[in-house]
Design a protein around this motif. Structure first.
Motif, mmCIF file in Angstrom:
data_model
loop_
_atom_site.group_PDB
_atom_site.id
_atom_site.type_symbol
_atom_site.label_atom_id
_atom_site.label_comp_id
_atom_site.label_asym_id
_atom_site.label_seq_id
_atom_site.Cartn_x
_atom_site.Cartn_y
_atom_site.Cartn_z
ATOM 1 N N ARG A 52 -6.285 13.424 -0.098
ATOM 2 C CA ARG A 52 -6.023 12.194 0.637
ATOM 3 C C ARG A 52 -6.360 10.987 -0.244
ATOM 4 O O ARG A 52 -7.226 11.078 -1.127
ATOM 5 C CB ARG A 52 -6.850 12.157 1.921
ATOM 6 N N ARG A 53 -5.688 9.882 0.012
ATOM 7 C CA ARG A 53 -6.007 8.647 -0.706
ATOM 8 C C ARG A 53 -6.545 7.612 0.279
ATOM 9 O O ARG A 53 -6.125 7.573 1.427
ATOM 10 C CB ARG A 53 -4.745 8.075 -1.366
ATOM 11 N N ARG A 62 -1.516 16.971 -2.003
ATOM 12 C CA ARG A 62 -2.505 16.265 -2.832
ATOM 13 C C ARG A 62 -3.724 15.935 -1.982
ATOM 14 O O ARG A 62 -3.703 16.075 -0.767
ATOM 15 C CB ARG A 62 -1.907 14.985 -3.433
ATOM 16 N N ALA A 120 0.832 -1.214 0.000
ATOM 17 C CA ALA A 120 0.000 0.000 0.000
ATOM 18 C C ALA A 120 0.860 1.255 0.000
ATOM 19 O O ALA A 120 0.420 2.307 -0.452
ATOM 20 C CB ALA A 120 -0.930 0.005 1.205
ATOM 21 N N CYS A 121 2.077 1.162 0.524
ATOM 22 C CA CYS A 121 2.928 2.360 0.460
ATOM 23 C C CYS A 121 4.026 2.201 -0.594
ATOM 24 O O CYS A 121 5.036 2.889 -0.544
ATOM 25 C CB CYS A 121 3.429 2.789 1.835
ATOM 26 N N ILE A 164 -0.542 5.036 -4.018
ATOM 27 C CA ILE A 164 0.049 4.601 -2.747
ATOM 28 C C ILE A 164 -0.189 5.607 -1.615
ATOM 29 O O ILE A 164 -0.447 6.785 -1.842
ATOM 30 C CB ILE A 164 1.558 4.317 -2.889
ATOM 31 N N LEU A 165 -0.096 5.092 -0.398
ATOM 32 C CA LEU A 165 -0.271 5.922 0.789
ATOM 33 C C LEU A 165 1.103 6.360 1.279
ATOM 34 O O LEU A 165 1.922 5.529 1.667
ATOM 35 C CB LEU A 165 -0.981 5.123 1.894
ATOM 36 N N ASN A 166 1.361 7.659 1.218
ATOM 37 C CA ASN A 166 2.638 8.145 1.737
ATOM 38 C C ASN A 166 2.476 9.527 2.373
ATOM 39 O O ASN A 166 3.412 10.309 2.444
ATOM 40 C CB ASN A 166 3.704 8.167 0.630
ATOM 41 N N GLY A 167 1.251 9.799 2.843
ATOM 42 C CA GLY A 167 0.968 11.120 3.423
ATOM 43 C C GLY A 167 0.410 12.023 2.335
ATOM 44 O O GLY A 167 0.896 12.009 1.202
ATOM 45 N N CYS A 168 -0.626 12.833 2.692
ATOM 46 C CA CYS A 168 -1.369 13.548 1.651
ATOM 47 C C CYS A 168 -0.827 14.948 1.385
ATOM 48 O O CYS A 168 -1.534 15.819 0.901
ATOM 49 C CB CYS A 168 -2.857 13.599 2.008
ATOM 50 N N LYS A 169 0.454 15.160 1.701
ATOM 51 C CA LYS A 169 1.035 16.494 1.478
ATOM 52 C C LYS A 169 0.962 16.864 -0.005
ATOM 53 O O LYS A 169 1.434 16.125 -0.865
ATOM 54 C CB LYS A 169 2.501 16.488 1.940
#
Lengths: 373, 252
Positions: free
Chosen positions: A214-215, A212, A76-77, A205-210
């Motif tokens: 949120r996912r 963009r 996921a990341c 992928i999930l890597n923090g929504c900075k």
């Protein structure tokens, strides 16, 4: 970052399990979660130090259930991740694989099949064909299944697995057995070391929504219309894979009067038997499916139209033969020879079966189970 | 002195989306969600956080939190959190789990993430019942408590004893911080927020596994009014599940 252990093309003598593990690292694997089970223990043992060398993560999980869910998180990341097990352990992982298939995340998992059902034994077997090719877990989904038949392919297939898994966002697996895992053979990796920093970034992928929106990675769709749409989307994807990614090997099929269909270890034994048969003037050929899903259905259909007899040889009790019968679609005589429970047939035995099938007279479309004499 | 302009002094935390929560009146989940969101806002970590949704009433939290979220299989949140945190250690990772998820089907994942001292935070909401599926016995259902699968009350001779999660995990060397709190009263809510903030801060400091257990009312599952449910937390749950810090490695 990474230490390339073997140059591309350099020949090394290693076990199948180690070849697969090194192949995975070479192809960009940086996370492994797994639980010990024979006959695949060389995989976690190798990766416990090898991943450390290349800055990856190795975790011996508390269970196969936890291991597959660690992969859910790792994938996921955006990390190329791997787990391996054998039949009983793969059964436990099926819950997680279903979630990962629904979430459309790429993972690599391997099943070094042992004898079953139940605790079975630790001998080479092919009894998990259904488990692999029918998805295995709950719900409508598919996984890509690659079946190597040599240590060489054990080493090379991980790159293909990751590339296909990434391309289609799907779990992809290697289905082999204890014999291919434990055996040592010369291997030369046929692909360059993969620089993980150059693998294209994924937009899910999930890597923090900075910077963009949120996912969300989610497999719960309470609205039936939404879930049906998701299922149709998966269906289209699976059709695309079936149209583009079928792999197989044909040998001596041009003039063959009998075709053996076999994969993995059984296919190696079949080749030896075919060489012996040809020395005696019996025209036998081989179809070896390399992708068990997607299955080379058109190839089977065409061979069934052209060749009168098909003999399916497997180290299980009639699993592969169901697919062969389905796609032969009544056009050929179908013979079946299976040895379950961890028994590996020898080439002389298969030669005997070839001769019996050649002599037998059943109608096209009929099925004959050639039991051990 | 008259106000020159209207000042907003109370608002929805940035880390909560505009989607209305689906919880029953008097449920504790909404309070706990808000507290987590306030903590994330105050620490300024919303854009660096991944939250993990469990299975249970809080399965929809991926809709409520305005940060990256992943929904997982029942009980597997700690394993998923492990995978994420090990691959991207600079992220802040929290799992949000109910009692069935954390202390029944996911017991192994919980215990082993704790004993490995994985550097993420678990918010454990204990309401002693399976709310989502209609009020069945939970691993934390109290002795004599009636549920739809213990219609004569939980008989410990038949159904066994409740699992005391903080006490159980406190016996391990791995966890860094374990505290049990309640949201039945305002003072408890404030204390809960402090505990959650401390847990997140420990994670930011790289100190390892932290878990905050929140005793929370479930009026629907318990078949009583919201007010009675809060009283039930204080008078029945709290004596069985004592509040307090069970482990804190930051205190010498």
């Amino acid at each position: 970052m990474g230490i390339e252990k073997y140059k591309k093309g350099t020949k090394v003598l290693i076990k199948g399990n180690e070849a697969m593990a090194e192949g995975a690292v070479r192809a960009g694997c940086r996370f492994f979660g797994g639980y010990p089970i024979t006959p695949q223990n060389e995989v976690p043992e190798y990766l416990s130090w090898r991943l450390f060398e290349v800055g990856g993560t190795f975790i011996q999980a508390e269970s196969e259930v936890a291991a597959i869910n660690m992969l859910y998180g790792a994938s996921a990341c955006g990390t190329r991740s791997m787990t391996s097990s054998s039949g009983c352990g793969i059964s436990l992982k099926q819950e997680g694989i279903s979630y990962i298939a629904s979430a459309e995340l790429p993972i690599f998992y391997a099943n070094m099949i042992r004898g079953g059902p139940g605790l079975g034994n630790i001998a080479p077997c092919q009894g998990d064909y259904f488990q692999a090719t029918r998805g295995g877990g709950h719900g409508d989904y598919r996984v890509i299944v690659l079946a190597p038949n040599s240590v060489q392919e054990m080493g090379n297939f991980p790159k293909l697995v990751y590339d296909l898994a990434d391309k289609y966002r799907i779990p992809a697996m290697i289905l082999a057995d204890g014999l291919l895992g434990q055996m040592m053979e010369p291997v030369s990796f046929d692909f360059d070391w993969v620089d993980i920093s150059k693998i294209p970034s994924k937009d899910y992928i999930l890597n923090g929504c900075k910077g963009r929106e949120r996912r969300v990675i989610n497999t719960l769709h309470m609205d039936v219309d939404v879930l049906e749409k998701h299922n149709w989307h998966l269906f289209e994807k699976y059709n695309k894979i079936a149209a583009n990614e079928i792999r197989f090997e044909e040998r001596y099929t041009d003039d063959a009067e009998l075709i053996i269909v076999a994969y993995g270890t059984a296919a190696r034994i079949a080749v030896d038997a075919i060489v012996k048969a040809r020395k005696e003037g019996i025209k036998v050929g081989l179809l070896r499916p390399i992708t068990l899903w997607p299955f080379p259905e058109d190839v089977v259909a065409k061979l069934a139209e052209r060749v009168g007899k098909i003999l399916v040889v497997e180290m299980s009790l009639g699993q592969l033969v169901e697919d062969v019968r389905m796609f032969a679609n009544g056009k050929s005589e179908i013979y079946f020879y299976g040895r379950p429970g961890g028994v590996v047939p020898n080439p002389e035995e298969v030669l005997g079966v070839i001769k019996r099938a050649m002599k037998s007279n059943i109608k096209a479309g009929e099925f004959c189970h050639l039991k051990k004499l | 002195m008259p106000f020159k302009e209207t000042m907003k002094i109370f608002k929805k935390p940035d880390c909560l989306t505009k989607i209305p929560m689906r919880y029953c009146p008097g449920c504790g989940h909404g309070i706990v969600h808000r507290l987590i969101a306030e903590v994330i806002d105050e620490l300024g970590i919303r854009e660096n956080t991944v939250g993990i949704a469990p299975v249970g009433c809080s399965v929809f939290i991926d809709e409520y939190f305005d940060c990256d979220m992943i929904q997982t299989a029942h009980g597997r949140a700690p394993a998923v959190a492990t995978g994420i945190k090990r691959c991207l250690p600079n992220l802040v990772v929290f799992s949000y789990q109910g009692d069935g998820d954390l202390a029944a089907i996911g017991t192994a994942e919980t215990v082993h993430a704790a004993t490995r001292s994985e550097n993420f935070t678990t918010i454990f909401v204990n309401n002693a019942i399976y709310g989502m599926t209609g009020g069945q016995q939970a691993p934390t259902t109290l002795p004599t408590q009636k549920t739809t699968t213990t219609p004569y009350g939980r008989d410990t001779k038949i159904h066994g004893f409740p699992v005391k999660v903080c006490e159980m995990l406190a016996s391990l060397d791995g966890p860094t911080y374990l505290e049990r709190v309640t949201v039945s009263k305002v003072a408890g809510v404030l204390k809960t927020k402090r505990a959650i903030k401390k847990a997140f801060q420990l994670q930011l400091d790289g100190l390892g596994f932290s878990l905050v257990e929140v005793l929370s009312p479930c009026p629907t599952g318990w078949g009583i009014t919201p007010q009675k449910a809060c009283e039930y937390v204080d008078e029945v749950m709290t004596p069985y599940y004592p509040l307090g810090v069970f482990k804190d490695l930051t205190k010498k």
